[in-house]
Design a protein around this motif. Structure first.
Motif, PDB file in Angstrom:
ATOM      1  N   ILE A 154      -8.831   0.348  -3.477  1.00  0.00           N
ATOM      2  CA  ILE A 154      -7.482  -0.454  -4.004  1.00  0.00           C
ATOM      3  C   ILE A 154      -7.253  -1.399  -2.829  1.00  0.00           C
ATOM      4  CG2 ILE A 154      -5.239  -0.601  -4.684  1.00  0.00           C
ATOM      5  CD1 ILE A 154      -5.381   2.259  -5.904  1.00  0.00           C
ATOM      6  N   ASN A 155      -7.245  -2.851  -3.121  1.00  0.00           N
ATOM      7  CA  ASN A 155      -7.218  -3.685  -2.357  1.00  0.00           C
ATOM      8  C   ASN A 155      -5.753  -4.059  -1.952  1.00  0.00           C
ATOM      9  OD1 ASN A 155      -7.423  -5.921  -0.559  1.00  0.00           O
ATOM     10  ND2 ASN A 155      -8.768  -7.139  -2.042  1.00  0.00           N
ATOM     11  N   GLY A 190       0.883  -1.303  -0.070  1.00  0.00           N
ATOM     12  CA  GLY A 190      -0.027  -0.148   0.129  1.00  0.00           C
ATOM     13  C   GLY A 190       0.852   1.355  -0.113  1.00  0.00           C
ATOM     14  N   ALA A 191       1.975   1.060   0.684  1.00  0.00           N
ATOM     15  CA  ALA A 191       2.805   2.721   1.009  1.00  0.00           C
ATOM     16  C   ALA A 191       3.392   2.697  -0.509  1.00  0.00           C
ATOM     17  CB  ALA A 191       3.723   2.195   2.020  1.00  0.00           C
ATOM     18  N   SER A 192       3.697   1.818  -1.031  1.00  0.00           N
ATOM     19  CA  SER A 192       4.861   1.897  -2.466  1.00  0.00           C
ATOM     20  C   SER A 192       3.622   2.142  -3.579  1.00  0.00           C
ATOM     21  CB  SER A 192       5.251   0.473  -2.803  1.00  0.00           C
ATOM     22  OG  SER A 192       4.460  -0.462  -2.843  1.00  0.00           O
ATOM     23  N   LEU A 193       2.454   1.725  -3.600  1.00  0.00           N
ATOM     24  CA  LEU A 193       1.440   2.197  -4.640  1.00  0.00           C
ATOM     25  C   LEU A 193       1.006   3.598  -4.475  1.00  0.00           C
ATOM     26  CD1 LEU A 193      -0.072   1.203  -6.859  1.00  0.00           C
ATOM     27  CD2 LEU A 193      -1.795   0.259  -5.559  1.00  0.00           C
ATOM     28  N   ALA A 194       0.879   3.765  -3.103  1.00  0.00           N
ATOM     29  CA  ALA A 194       0.402   5.323  -2.791  1.00  0.00           C
ATOM     30  C   ALA A 194       1.601   6.398  -3.377  1.00  0.00           C
ATOM     31  CB  ALA A 194       0.220   5.609  -1.272  1.00  0.00           C
ATOM     32  N   ALA A 195       2.682   5.986  -2.990  1.00  0.00           N
ATOM     33  CA  ALA A 195       3.684   6.980  -3.673  1.00  0.00           C
ATOM     34  C   ALA A 195       3.707   7.285  -5.149  1.00  0.00           C
ATOM     35  CB  ALA A 195       5.130   6.348  -2.973  1.00  0.00           C
ATOM     36  N   GLU A 196       3.431   5.992  -5.710  1.00  0.00           N
ATOM     37  CA  GLU A 196       3.365   5.977  -7.059  1.00  0.00           C
ATOM     38  C   GLU A 196       2.112   6.697  -7.730  1.00  0.00           C
ATOM     39  OE1 GLU A 196       5.687   5.307  -9.230  1.00  0.00           O
ATOM     40  OE2 GLU A 196       7.095   4.194  -8.087  1.00  0.00           O
ATOM     41  N   LEU A 197       0.978   6.675  -7.018  1.00  0.00           N
ATOM     42  CA  LEU A 197      -0.132   7.360  -7.500  1.00  0.00           C
ATOM     43  C   LEU A 197      -0.221   8.918  -7.130  1.00  0.00           C
ATOM     44  CD1 LEU A 197      -2.950   4.484  -6.602  1.00  0.00           C
ATOM     45  CD2 LEU A 197      -2.063   5.173  -9.071  1.00  0.00           C
ATOM     46  N   ALA A 198       0.312   9.248  -5.983  1.00  0.00           N
ATOM     47  CA  ALA A 198       0.243  10.439  -5.380  1.00  0.00           C
ATOM     48  C   ALA A 198       0.531  11.715  -6.235  1.00  0.00           C
ATOM     49  CB  ALA A 198       0.887  10.700  -3.934  1.00  0.00           C
ATOM     50  N   PRO A 199       1.446  11.670  -7.051  1.00  0.00           N
ATOM     51  CA  PRO A 199       1.727  12.593  -8.095  1.00  0.00           C
ATOM     52  C   PRO A 199       0.677  13.090  -8.982  1.00  0.00           C
ATOM     53  CG  PRO A 199       3.708  11.215  -7.779  1.00  0.00           C
ATOM     54  CD  PRO A 199       2.491  10.609  -7.386  1.00  0.00           C
ATOM     55  N   GLU A 228     -17.163  -2.540 -10.172  1.00  0.00           N
ATOM     56  CA  GLU A 228     -16.656  -1.201 -10.777  1.00  0.00           C
ATOM     57  C   GLU A 228     -15.997  -0.436  -9.432  1.00  0.00           C
ATOM     58  OE1 GLU A 228     -18.211   2.936 -12.608  1.00  0.00           O
ATOM     59  OE2 GLU A 228     -20.038   1.482 -11.892  1.00  0.00           O
ATOM     60  N   GLY A 229     -14.620   0.138 -10.014  1.00  0.00           N
ATOM     61  CA  GLY A 229     -14.283   0.874  -8.754  1.00  0.00           C
ATOM     62  C   GLY A 229     -13.508   0.180  -7.735  1.00  0.00           C
ATOM     63  N   PHE A 230     -13.159  -1.192  -8.081  1.00  0.00           N
ATOM     64  CA  PHE A 230     -12.387  -1.868  -7.174  1.00  0.00           C
ATOM     65  C   PHE A 230     -11.190  -2.416  -7.725  1.00  0.00           C
ATOM     66  CE2 PHE A 230     -11.641  -5.709  -4.683  1.00  0.00           C
ATOM     67  CZ  PHE A 230     -11.722  -5.265  -3.370  1.00  0.00           C
ATOM     68  N   VAL A 231     -10.088  -2.414  -7.091  1.00  0.00           N
ATOM     69  CA  VAL A 231      -8.677  -2.838  -7.905  1.00  0.00           C
ATOM     70  C   VAL A 231      -8.204  -3.620  -6.829  1.00  0.00           C
ATOM     71  CG1 VAL A 231      -6.351  -1.764  -8.572  1.00  0.00           C
ATOM     72  CG2 VAL A 231      -8.378  -0.565  -9.087  1.00  0.00           C
ATOM     73  N   TRP A 232      -7.398  -4.780  -7.311  1.00  0.00           N
ATOM     74  CA  TRP A 232      -6.496  -5.607  -6.542  1.00  0.00           C
ATOM     75  C   TRP A 232      -5.169  -5.127  -6.798  1.00  0.00           C
ATOM     76  CZ3 TRP A 232      -8.597  -9.879  -4.056  1.00  0.00           C
ATOM     77  CH2 TRP A 232      -9.994 -10.033  -4.361  1.00  0.00           C
ATOM     78  N   PHE A 233      -4.373  -5.388  -5.581  1.00  0.00           N
ATOM     79  CA  PHE A 233      -2.921  -5.033  -5.684  1.00  0.00           C
ATOM     80  C   PHE A 233      -2.566  -5.956  -4.271  1.00  0.00           C
ATOM     81  CE2 PHE A 233       1.164  -2.941  -4.923  1.00  0.00           C
ATOM     82  CZ  PHE A 233       1.647  -2.673  -6.078  1.00  0.00           C
ATOM     83  N   ALA A 234      -2.391  -7.310  -4.491  1.00  0.00           N
ATOM     84  CA  ALA A 234      -2.332  -8.119  -3.601  1.00  0.00           C
ATOM     85  C   ALA A 234      -1.697  -9.741  -4.005  1.00  0.00           C
ATOM     86  CB  ALA A 234      -3.960  -8.514  -2.947  1.00  0.00           C
ATOM     87  N   GLY A 235      -1.543 -10.463  -3.006  1.00  0.00           N
ATOM     88  CA  GLY A 235      -1.321 -11.821  -3.504  1.00  0.00           C
ATOM     89  C   GLY A 235       0.382 -11.829  -3.697  1.00  0.00           C
ATOM     90  N   GLN A 236       0.994 -11.184  -3.045  1.00  0.00           N
ATOM     91  CA  GLN A 236       2.307 -10.934  -3.448  1.00  0.00           C
ATOM     92  C   GLN A 236       3.472 -11.695  -2.609  1.00  0.00           C
ATOM     93  OE1 GLN A 236       3.679  -6.758  -4.407  1.00  0.00           O
ATOM     94  NE2 GLN A 236       1.483  -6.373  -3.735  1.00  0.00           N
TER      95      GLN A 236
END
Length: 381
Positions: A191-192, A17-26, A316-324
């Motif tokens: 984002i999950n 979540g932290a890494s994805l937030a950093a990439e999306l925030a700009p 709709e409006g639901f994203v997976w970023f999991a299973g790592q």
């Protein structure tokens, strides 16, 4: 004043979540909701992480190799090397390992007994066949996690702890997110990145679970005599029964276990500790003076053991970023960049250009399910 509607609300402030937030925030407004008192309490905070080219299998190699440059250039890696070890009867497994990773871009070398003994003292003589991976390195997990948290905040992301999500409701293209603390937030996209709780969150959102399974892994810290050398490589069993590495004169040892469990605050069990000590004593003649620490963490895998990045095909409006799984930290830079590009519709850049996102798309599970249902229906006719 109108209530703020975020572009993205990310569930989980671990490494994912932290890494994805950093990439999306700009590019967008980002809210991160963390269930615990501080980010990284579970898998991220308990990792014995290393960057190891073969870890996770060929399907993960592109993410690992792409992340390696970022980690190295930003000072998050300390060289160590890795040695996959086997006995005479394990020769077929060593051969298969070489064949599996041939052509993937990883750098490995076959070693015999002499090369093994030079790198790992106290190795019992029956361990005589090995794969050497010189590029393996330790990852500064805490430093990398803080790097992404700081980057996300500096670019405007809001990170709220003690904000466990209790309810999700979508209306007119906007999610209302209720927390156990009684707070409510609104966002266009959820984002999950909830790790072991990924399927639970999907169900709250009305999405079908993928089958992401939490698996417990145990680690113990041993005081051994003589002390473990600082330059000891990461040592892994070619059959996946253990791994160990040195840390400030101690040894970190794991049975490489994957015990199915419910999402929880994982704790080690005495049987797992006893099992790995028994295995270790069959590999080396080091004298164990004490078990100084023991801990456990959860690794969460999708059914095909590849990560899941992308929009849910039905909700709709639901994203997976999991299973790592256990490779989420070593792949974090490329995974987060790729995830943001998928979500935002951006083109690949230098970091992700060699990565095909298709194998990680969540649609693969729903396609399989649909095909299975169709087959069953045909068989009933």
């Amino acid at each position: 004043m109108a209530e703020m509607i975020y572009d993205f609300a990310i569930a989980g402030a671990g490494m994912a979540g932290a890494s994805l937030a950093a990439e999306l925030a700009p590019y967008a407004s980002v809210l991160v909701l963390e269930a615990e008192d501080a980010p990284g309490y579970h898998a991220t905070g308990r990792s014995a992480a290393f960057w190891e080219e073969c870890y996770g299998g060929p399907g993960v190699v592109p993410l690992t190799l792409a992340s390696g440059r970022y980690l190295r250039e930003n000072g998050f890696l300390t060289e160590r090397g890795a040695l996959y070890v086997g006995r005479g009867e394990d020769r077929d497994q060593v051969d298969e390992f070489v064949d599996t990773f041939s052509g993937t871009g990883v750098t490995i070398e076959r070693l015999g007994r002499t090369g093994m003994a030079a790198r790992v003292p106290h190795l019992r003589k029956e361990w005589c066949d090995a794969i050497w991976e010189a590029a393996c390195a330790d990852i500064d997990v805490a430093g990398l996690h803080q790097h992404y948290l700081k980057s996300a905040k500096m670019q405007g992301a809001q990170i709220n702890c003690r904000a466990r999500i209790a309810g999700l409701n979508r209306d007119a293209g906007v999610w209302t997110i209720a927390t156990e603390a009684g707070d409510a937030y609104r966002a266009e996209t959820v984002i999950n990145a909830a790790g072991a709780w990924a399927d639970n969150l999907a169900q709250l959102a009305g999405a079908a679970p993928i089958g992401i399974e939490p698996l417990r892994r145990t680690v113990v810290q041993l005081r051994v005599s003589p002390a473990a050398p600082a330059d000891l490589p990461l040592v892994l069993d070619i059959n996946g029964a253990f791994y160990f590495k040195s840390d400030n004169g101690r040894l970190w040892l794991s049975p490489h276990d994957e015990i199915p469990t419910v999402p929880c605050d994982a704790a080690p069990e005495e049987l797992d500790v006893a099992t790995v000590i028994d295995r270790f004593q069959k590999v080396t003649d080091w004298h164990i003076e004490a078990v100084e620490r023991r801990w456990a963490g959860l690794r969460s895998f999708a059914p095909d053991r590849l990560p899941v990045y992308g929009r849910d095909p039905h909700q709709e409006g639901f994203v997976w970023f999991a299973g790592q799984g256990g490779f989420g930290i070593q792949t974090a830079p490329a995974a987060a960049r790729l995830g943001a590009q998928i979500i935002l519709g951006h083109d690949a850049d230098d970091l992700t250009r060699g990565i095909d996102p298709a194998p990680y798309n969540p649609s693969r599970f729903f396609t399989i399910a649909a095909a299975s249902q169709s087959s069953q229906a045909s068989g009933d006719m």
